[in-house]
Design an enzyme around this catalytic site. Structure first.
Site, PDB file in Angstrom:
ATOM      1  N   LEU A  27      47.477  37.322  33.701  1.00  0.00           N
ATOM      2  CA  LEU A  27      47.588  37.646  32.280  1.00  0.00           C
ATOM      3  C   LEU A  27      47.064  39.031  31.993  1.00  0.00           C
ATOM      4  CD1 LEU A  27      46.200  34.311  30.781  1.00  0.00           C
ATOM      5  CD2 LEU A  27      48.534  35.144  30.529  1.00  0.00           C
TER       6      LEU A  27
ATOM      7  N   CYS B 158      24.143  66.539  54.787  1.00  0.00           N
ATOM      8  CA  CYS B 158      24.251  67.618  55.774  1.00  0.00           C
ATOM      9  C   CYS B 158      23.417  68.838  55.406  1.00  0.00           C
ATOM     10  CB  CYS B 158      25.702  68.025  55.962  1.00  0.00           C
ATOM     11  SG  CYS B 158      26.393  68.895  54.544  1.00  0.00           S
TER      12      CYS B 158
ATOM     13  N   TYR C 177      43.232  20.667  33.522  1.00  0.00           N
ATOM     14  CA  TYR C 177      44.012  20.653  32.295  1.00  0.00           C
ATOM     15  C   TYR C 177      45.216  21.571  32.428  1.00  0.00           C
ATOM     16  CZ  TYR C 177      42.944  24.766  29.319  1.00  0.00           C
ATOM     17  OH  TYR C 177      42.868  25.998  28.768  1.00  0.00           O
TER      18      TYR C 177
ATOM     19  N   TYR D 157      34.520  42.257  36.443  1.00  0.00           N
ATOM     20  CA  TYR D 157      35.762  42.317  37.209  1.00  0.00           C
ATOM     21  C   TYR D 157      36.907  42.759  36.292  1.00  0.00           C
ATOM     22  CZ  TYR D 157      39.761  40.819  39.950  1.00  0.00           C
ATOM     23  OH  TYR D 157      40.952  40.785  40.620  1.00  0.00           O
ATOM     24  N   ASP D 158      36.958  42.141  35.115  1.00  0.00           N
ATOM     25  CA  ASP D 158      38.012  42.503  34.170  1.00  0.00           C
ATOM     26  C   ASP D 158      37.935  43.976  33.805  1.00  0.00           C
ATOM     27  OD1 ASP D 158      38.973  39.965  34.129  1.00  0.00           O
ATOM     28  OD2 ASP D 158      37.879  39.376  32.330  1.00  0.00           O
TER      29      ASP D 158
ATOM     30  N   LYS E 255      50.292  32.748  23.518  1.00  0.00           N
ATOM     31  CA  LYS E 255      51.632  32.776  24.117  1.00  0.00           C
ATOM     32  C   LYS E 255      52.678  32.719  23.010  1.00  0.00           C
ATOM     33  CE  LYS E 255      49.678  30.250  27.927  1.00  0.00           C
ATOM     34  NZ  LYS E 255      49.378  28.940  28.479  1.00  0.00           N
TER      35      LYS E 255
ATOM     36  N   LYS F 169      40.830  29.903  27.157  1.00  0.00           N
ATOM     37  CA  LYS F 169      41.079  30.328  28.532  1.00  0.00           C
ATOM     38  C   LYS F 169      39.943  29.749  29.348  1.00  0.00           C
ATOM     39  CE  LYS F 169      42.116  34.404  31.311  1.00  0.00           C
ATOM     40  NZ  LYS F 169      41.464  33.925  32.502  1.00  0.00           N
TER      41      LYS F 169
ATOM     42  N   CYS G  80      29.420  68.839  47.719  1.00  0.00           N
ATOM     43  CA  CYS G  80      28.845  69.405  48.935  1.00  0.00           C
ATOM     44  C   CYS G  80      29.830  70.443  49.455  1.00  0.00           C
ATOM     45  CB  CYS G  80      28.659  68.281  49.950  1.00  0.00           C
ATOM     46  SG  CYS G  80      28.513  68.858  51.642  1.00  0.00           S
TER      47      CYS G  80
ATOM     48  N   CYS H   2      30.119  68.264  57.140  1.00  0.00           N
ATOM     49  CA  CYS H   2      29.317  67.201  56.530  1.00  0.00           C
ATOM     50  C   CYS H   2      29.747  65.849  57.103  1.00  0.00           C
ATOM     51  CB  CYS H   2      29.504  67.221  55.017  1.00  0.00           C
ATOM     52  SG  CYS H   2      28.667  65.868  54.190  1.00  0.00           S
TER      53      CYS H   2
ATOM     54  N   ASP I 114      37.675  28.788  32.467  1.00  0.00           N
ATOM     55  CA  ASP I 114      37.284  29.565  33.630  1.00  0.00           C
ATOM     56  C   ASP I 114      37.311  28.655  34.855  1.00  0.00           C
ATOM     57  OD1 ASP I 114      36.524  31.718  35.011  1.00  0.00           O
ATOM     58  OD2 ASP I 114      34.458  31.762  34.288  1.00  0.00           O
TER      59      ASP I 114
ATOM     60  N   ALA J  80      33.533  39.323  33.684  1.00  0.00           N
ATOM     61  CA  ALA J  80      33.688  40.397  32.701  1.00  0.00           C
ATOM     62  C   ALA J  80      33.684  41.754  33.405  1.00  0.00           C
ATOM     63  CB  ALA J  80      32.568  40.333  31.683  1.00  0.00           C
TER      64      ALA J  80
ATOM     65  N   LYS K 219      39.806  38.288  25.656  1.00  0.00           N
ATOM     66  CA  LYS K 219      38.549  37.947  26.304  1.00  0.00           C
ATOM     67  C   LYS K 219      37.359  38.043  25.360  1.00  0.00           C
ATOM     68  CE  LYS K 219      39.677  37.297  30.655  1.00  0.00           C
ATOM     69  NZ  LYS K 219      38.912  37.960  31.642  1.00  0.00           N
TER      70      LYS K 219
ATOM     71  N   CYS L 231      23.323  68.963  49.757  1.00  0.00           N
ATOM     72  CA  CYS L 231      23.901  67.681  50.143  1.00  0.00           C
ATOM     73  C   CYS L 231      22.851  66.870  50.902  1.00  0.00           C
ATOM     74  CB  CYS L 231      25.121  67.913  51.027  1.00  0.00           C
ATOM     75  SG  CYS L 231      25.764  66.397  51.741  1.00  0.00           S
TER      76      CYS L 231
ATOM     77  N   ARG M 240      46.905  28.976  43.420  1.00  0.00           N
ATOM     78  CA  ARG M 240      47.734  30.137  43.131  1.00  0.00           C
ATOM     79  C   ARG M 240      47.824  31.099  44.312  1.00  0.00           C
ATOM     80  NH1 ARG M 240      46.577  34.637  38.570  1.00  0.00           N
ATOM     81  NH2 ARG M 240      44.904  35.154  39.978  1.00  0.00           N
TER      82      ARG M 240
ATOM     83  N   GLU N 274      44.971  28.966  22.752  1.00  0.00           N
ATOM     84  CA  GLU N 274      44.178  27.903  23.371  1.00  0.00           C
ATOM     85  C   GLU N 274      43.063  28.544  24.198  1.00  0.00           C
ATOM     86  OE1 GLU N 274      46.529  26.084  26.794  1.00  0.00           O
ATOM     87  OE2 GLU N 274      47.782  27.783  26.209  1.00  0.00           O
TER      88      GLU N 274
HETATM   89  S1  IVH Z   1      48.669  30.934  31.152  1.00  0.00           S
HETATM   90  C1  IVH Z   1      51.891  33.400  33.067  1.00  0.00           C
HETATM   91  N1  IVH Z   1      46.744  29.648  29.886  1.00  0.00           N
HETATM   92  O1  IVH Z   1      43.833  32.587  33.632  1.00  0.00           O
HETATM   93  C2  IVH Z   1      50.663  32.939  32.415  1.00  0.00           C
HETATM   94  N2  IVH Z   1      46.227  30.720  31.934  1.00  0.00           N
HETATM   95  O2  IVH Z   1      43.783  35.412  33.958  1.00  0.00           O
HETATM   96  C3  IVH Z   1      49.915  32.006  33.248  1.00  0.00           C
HETATM   97  N3  IVH Z   1      43.935  30.440  32.663  1.00  0.00           N
HETATM   98  O3  IVH Z   1      46.023  32.592  36.345  1.00  0.00           O
HETATM   99  C4  IVH Z   1      48.636  31.637  32.746  1.00  0.00           C
HETATM  100  N4  IVH Z   1      43.285  29.194  30.987  1.00  0.00           N
HETATM  101  O4  IVH Z   1      44.588  30.497  36.000  1.00  0.00           O
HETATM  102  C5  IVH Z   1      47.077  30.386  30.960  1.00  0.00           C
HETATM  103  N5  IVH Z   1      45.149  28.458  28.717  1.00  0.00           N
HETATM  104  C6  IVH Z   1      45.487  29.189  29.777  1.00  0.00           C
HETATM  105  C7  IVH Z   1      44.569  29.494  30.780  1.00  0.00           C
HETATM  106  C8  IVH Z   1      44.979  30.287  31.851  1.00  0.00           C
HETATM  107  C9  IVH Z   1      42.932  29.766  32.134  1.00  0.00           C
HETATM  108  C10 IVH Z   1      43.882  31.213  33.911  1.00  0.00           C
HETATM  109  C11 IVH Z   1      45.073  31.026  34.804  1.00  0.00           C
HETATM  110  C12 IVH Z   1      45.611  32.403  35.041  1.00  0.00           C
HETATM  111  C13 IVH Z   1      44.446  33.247  34.697  1.00  0.00           C
HETATM  112  C14 IVH Z   1      44.876  34.637  34.282  1.00  0.00           C
END
Ligand code: IVH
Length: 678
Positions: free
Chosen positions: A88, A414, A229, A41-42, A295, A123, A429, A435, A125, A39, A319, A411, A144, A121
């Protein structure tokens, strides 16, 4: 947050974000040892994207938005992907999901009553992976990597029971993409075993899955219960269907698992309902998920929507919100940046947030500390936010009677006076190059990835060499060879590493002038602005002359892509004798190459196209995206520099102007043929 930042802050911030994100990518992808939660990171990636959207001229050559993940670690063989593996776009609110759907409709120019079905669907991890089948036999499994090149993990993937070795009914070429993951239960058990045997303990299931898959010895993978999957596909010799849902059903019929909570939704409300259903199920799922992926169902629409930078326009990751935590602020440290900015950093009593231990938080600036009434010893609530390290969002003990924190007036590096300029929040500074902190930060910037990018000369080495007195200014880098013998006497340096470093430096003497100019670290001058300036002046020396002329400011403000703020920064920079000396010294060591702006060559490269009138079969955005794919620029008005006008019904003055100027004019149908043939 991006609303309030000044351009200077944005440039600085983008630089730091690029570095930080690259570092986290390496920790995550190469070492399977992240320091921050996904999170967080995002949030960084998102902040970067927002800043880039607001300040497009500050986009850096090493921008994280044009890079995917980390380059492969080098342990396993590399494989180039037949089609790039994209990432994504993220959304964090329902409104952003609604906006995504509006964007899709606008792009495709759809009537309001047209249904846009979308699949939704979980996502998962895990670790993105591709499986390639040829004539039904599994021939390749690859990670990847950086999106273009991954690692060959075929023998390892063969040990995963979810992955069939043969698919009877598959097309001749079938690339299935999906996620390798480890269940929560298996992760806990693996860590227990690792701990007992003194092996590596993993931070989370994702890292455990990655560590297990990316083994040189497939026998190790075989012992680790990783799963797979499918969520998409790559190269195909035949289409799998007309929609995402059909294609996924087909993949499932091949014996590959797809997510159980895969749904096709016909309205945004249905999408959001499914998001909530998945969120509700999250805790009980046997594996970690961090959101929902949507999608666009129709594949012909996916095709038309195409992609931007690193992500498709037809998909979105929604997310889940990140977690907050409470802890104690144990100290406030002050860091001094390249431009002298004093940045306060909160040292926290380490606390777990979303599975990661957090010990630092940004406090932004003096005003922010005052706003929160922060003092050392306060209880604070932290949250992932617009920063590399988490942000303090609330002070939980501000009512306790204790002396307020005093922001330093000098500062800490320095001792020079530190002050905020009129109307600015940042305290700086005033020591300039006196410095040491500023000097070192400038050197670090000079050798950074977007600037000189000298292999083997990282931040630590810069610091080390500056401390022994070898480096004061950029030119000294090119004189390091004089310290060769002394270098060999230092710990950690051997004949080979010293040779490599000095050779890498030599190779940079003939440098790209845009990188040189950017590397000087002039406020507001990002790589894009550096290029704009060179396009006009040709060389850094000519730019210096212009900036030091009497009417320099006016001349500079007139340059395409440069405004008064940048002009002022340039004039200030080149008026400072220290800077002029440093540049002069540097130019005596290096030979900047003639400036050329590199572009991809196609028939349309560099051409300017204007779309006018209403387009019937596509939106303006789609037409523009098509032009950009061909390497062309689009403009809003017709001039003698226009190469082509695409006119639809209702075209008025622009069409007339094109005719007067003799600019070729074509219709939408002809444009469609150009696109199809290119
Ligand atoms: S579609 C062009 N579907 O999330 C789109 N990605 O943050 C390709 N991921 O690199 C990804 N669950 O490794 C897709 N249901 C899902 C996913 C999924 C996990 C990962 C995937 C992607 C990353 C992007």
């Amino acid at each position: 947050m991006a609303e309030e930042v000044s351009e200077a802050d944005a440039a600085n911030r983008l630089m730091r974000l690029a570095k930080e994100i690259a570092r986290h990518d390496r920790l995550y992808h190469d070492r399977d040892a992240p320091e921050i939660s996904d999170a967080d990171y995002d949030t960084l990636v998102r902040e970067n994207r927002e800043l880039e959207a607001r300040f497009p001229h500050l986009v850096r050559p090493d921008s994280p938005s044009t890079r995917l993940g980390a380059a492969p670690s080098g342990v396993l063989a590399k494989v180039a992907h037949a089609r790039p593996m994209l990432s994504l776009e993220n959304a964090f609110s329902e409104e952003e999901v609604r906006e995504f759907m509006r964007r899709v409709r606008r792009f495709l120019s759809l009537a309001a009553e047209e249904t846009v079905a979308v699949t939704a669907e979980p996502k998962i991890d895990g670790l993105s992976c591709l499986l390639r089948y040829e004539r039904g036999a599994l021939v390749l499994a690859a990670t990847r990597g950086d999106g273009a090149v991954g690692e060959d993990v075929t023998p390892n993937a063969r040990t995963i029971p979810d992955i069939p070795q043969q698919i009877a009914a598959a097309p001749d070429v079938l690339e299935v993409r999906g996620e390798i993951y480890m269940s929560k239960q298996n992760f806990a058990a693996l860590n227990q075993r690792q701990e007992a045997s003194g092996g590596k303990v993993f931070a989370n299931p994702r890292n455990a899955a990655a560590g297990s898959l990316r083994q040189k010895d497939p026998a190790v993978t075989a012992e680790r219960p990783v799963r797979f999957y499918a969520h998409g596909w790559g190269e195909l010799s035949q289409p799998l269907g007309a929609t995402q849902a059909d294609a996924m059903a087909r993949i499932q019929s091949f014996g590959l698992p797809i997510a159980a909570m895969f749904r096709r939704c016909e309205t945004v409300d249905a999408m959001l309902d499914h998001y909530r259903a998945i969120e509700h199920a999250r805790a009980d799922l046997p594996f970690d998920i961090d959101g929902v992926v949507y999608k666009v169902d129709r594949l012909d629409w996916q095709e038309r929507l195409g992609q931007v930078a690193r992500a498709p326009r037809w998909a979105l990751a929604h997310k889940f919100p990140a977690e907050k935590a409470e802890t104690t602020l144990e100290a406030i440290d002050i860091q001094v940046g390249r431009t002298g900015k004093l940045t306060p950093v909160g040292r926290l009593k380490p606390v777990g947030v979303g599975g990661v231990i957090v010990a630092n938080a940004t406090l932004h600036n003096r005003d922010e500390i005052a706003r929160l009434g922060l003092r050392v010893g306060d209880r604070v609530r932290i949250q992932r936010a617009g920063d590399v390290i988490p942000q303090v969002v609330e002070n939980l003990t501000r009512d306790e009677p204790r002396a307020p924190y005093m922001f330093p007036g000098h500062c800490p590096q320095c001792g020079s006076e530190a002050a905020a300029e009129e109307g600015e929040v940042d305290v700086r500074c005033t020591g300039g190059l006196i410095c040491p902190a500023q000097r070192i930060e400038r050197l670090k910037h000079f050798v950074s990835r977007g600037a000189l990018d000298i292999e083997g000369l990282g931040q630590k080495t810069i610091l080390e060499f500056a401390q022994v007195g070898w480096l004061q200014s950029p030119a000294d880098i090119f004189r390091l060879h004089r310290h060769r013998t002394a270098l060999l006497g230092r710990e950690g340096w051997k004949e080979k590493s010293a040779h490599n470093l000095l050779a890498a430096i030599e190779a940079k003497r003939e440098l790209d002038p845009a990188r040189l100019l950017f590397g000087l670290g002039i406020r507001h001058v990002g790589i894009v602005t550096a290029k704009d300036l060179l396009r006009c002046f040709g060389t850094v020396e000519a730019l210096r002359q212009a900036a030091t002329r009497e009417n320099g400011r006016a001349e500079l403000s007139g340059v395409e892509g440069v405004g008064p703020v940048v002009a002022e920064a340039l004039v200030d920079f080149f008026h400072e004798p220290h800077n002029r000396e440093a540049l002069h010294d540097l130019l005596s060591e290096v030979r900047p190459q003639p400036f050329t702006s590199a572009v991809r060559e196609t028939e349309w490269t560099g051409k300017t196209i204007v779309f006018t009138g209403s387009l019937q079969t596509m939106s303006r955005d789609e037409a523009k995206a098509q032009a950009e794919r061909l390497g062309a620029r689009t403009a809003g008005s017709v001039s003698a520099r226009t190469d082509l006008v695409v006119a639809g019904p209702g075209a008025g003055s622009k069409l007339k102007k094109a005719e007067t100027l003799g600019v070729p004019v074509i219709g939408e149908g002809e444009w469609a043929r150009i696109v199809a043939d290119a």
